[in-house]
Design a protein around this motif. Structure first.
Motif, PDB file in Angstrom:
ATOM      1  N   HIS A 135       0.821  -1.213   0.000  1.00 55.15           N
ATOM      2  CA  HIS A 135       0.000   0.000   0.000  1.00 55.15           C
ATOM      3  C   HIS A 135       0.854   1.262   0.000  1.00 55.15           C
ATOM      4  CE1 HIS A 135       0.710  -0.358   4.407  1.00 55.15           C
ATOM      5  NE2 HIS A 135       0.623   0.959   4.385  1.00 55.15           N
ATOM      6  N   ARG A 167      -1.374  -6.204  -4.801  1.00 61.62           N
ATOM      7  CA  ARG A 167      -1.621  -4.855  -4.278  1.00 61.62           C
ATOM      8  C   ARG A 167      -3.114  -4.552  -4.266  1.00 61.62           C
ATOM      9  NH1 ARG A 167      -1.669   0.781  -5.825  1.00 61.62           N
ATOM     10  NH2 ARG A 167      -0.431   2.049  -4.373  1.00 61.62           N
ATOM     11  N   ALA A 185      -5.212  -1.632  -1.610  1.00 63.33           N
ATOM     12  CA  ALA A 185      -4.543  -0.343  -1.795  1.00 63.33           C
ATOM     13  C   ALA A 185      -5.370   0.533  -2.734  1.00 63.33           C
ATOM     14  CB  ALA A 185      -3.149  -0.546  -2.363  1.00 63.33           C
TER      15      ALA A 185
END
Length: 303
Positions: free
Chosen positions: A54, A79, A84
């Motif tokens: 993140h 991710r 994120a």
């Protein structure tokens, strides 16, 4: 700044070295991390390192050989699974976006954050008030780039003693002068902040190269840099093989660092044939450039 080496091997994973990936941790400067190259298994290496997806802000890819890009689709996917929300900028040669988007599309992977794709060419690829990143084309068997990260100079310290001697008490005025501004005191005296600052604090400079033979672009990127991260696939006794396949030896890297006036040289992209002993690589490099290190997976270098 701190470099964290997530993968330091060349070509294919070995027991002691995964393939290429380097994290540049800018936690004090920006609160973020940048990634240079993303070979297969990089996200597994991240699980064992103090790197957080993140916090990942930018990814810089040097070239499109698999040991530098095969981990990128999976990392982008992870991710997303981590939730994120922030955008991610990905920089690399032509074809990188097509490769990743094809992998994501065929696997029905949908990202939860926007990706900005930047197709690099020689010159400045990104800058803001704190940093500039530029790249140059190297000499490999496919288009391969090196990146130079330059931190801009910081203003010198405010000479508060000189201000106090003039009867100027600490307060908001100091902030204005620290920024180089002008202040008019109650008695009409005009103070120019530039006259009360120490000399600027030089910014740090880092060069990270993709695979390359020795070439002029290496010197350009590495000129007077604090740190040069240079591939060192082979020992000089295999120089013909290295140059045939577009690579450098430890001796090549040391000569480049010496000619460019680089402070510290870090060797990476080590052939699996040296996984048990890199002493002779280090010895031949240090004979030319004493301040040389050979990176290992999860090794860090702060500067």
């Amino acid at each position: 700044m701190e470099l964290l080496f997530l993968g330091t091997g060349a070509g294919l994973p070995a027991k002691s070295r995964n393939v290429s990936a380097i994290a540049l941790q800018l936690l004090q400067e920006r609160g973020t991390e940048w990634l240079f190259d993303c070979g297969e298994g990089t996200q597994h290496q991240i699980l064992r390192a103090p790197v957080k997806l993140h916090r990942l802000e930018k990814v810089f890819i040097t070239h499109l050989h698999g040991d530098h890009i095969f981990g990128l689709p999976g990392l982008l996917s992870s991710r997303s699974f981590h939730g994120a929300p922030s955008p991610l900028q990905v920089y690399g040669p032509p074809g990188l976006r097509s490769f990743v988007e094809c992998a994501l599309s065929i696997s029905s992977t949908h990202l939860t954050y926007p990706v900005e794709w930047v197709e690099v060419r020689p010159g400045v690829v990104w800058s803001d008030e704190r940093f500039e990143v530029r790249c140059e084309l190297l000499d490999h068997v496919v288009p391969s780039y090196g990146y130079r990260v330059t931190e801009r100079d910081k203003p010198g310290a405010l000479r508060s003693d000189a201000l106090k001697a003039l009867g100027v008490p600490p307060g908001p005025i100091y902030g204005t002068l620290k920024a180089g501004g002008r202040v008019v005191l109650e008695n009409g005296t005009v103070l120019d902040g530039r006259e009360f600052l120490d000399p600027p604090i030089p910014g740090r400079t880092l060069a990270i190269l993709g695979d390359t033979r020795p070439c002029a672009s290496v010197r350009t990127l590495a000129q007077d840099a604090d740190v040069l991260v240079h591939e060192s696939t082979f020992h000089s006794d295999l120089a013909p093989l290295a140059h045939q396949y577009g690579h450098s030896t430890a001796l090549d890297a040391a000569k480049m660092a010496h000619e460019a006036g680089t402070h510290a040289l870090i060797l990476t992209h080590i052939s699996a044939r040296y996984q048990d002993d890199v002493t002779h690589l280090l010895d031949e490099a240090r004979a030319v450039h004493p301040n040389t290190y050979v990176a290992t997976d999860f090794w860090t270098y702060a500067f």
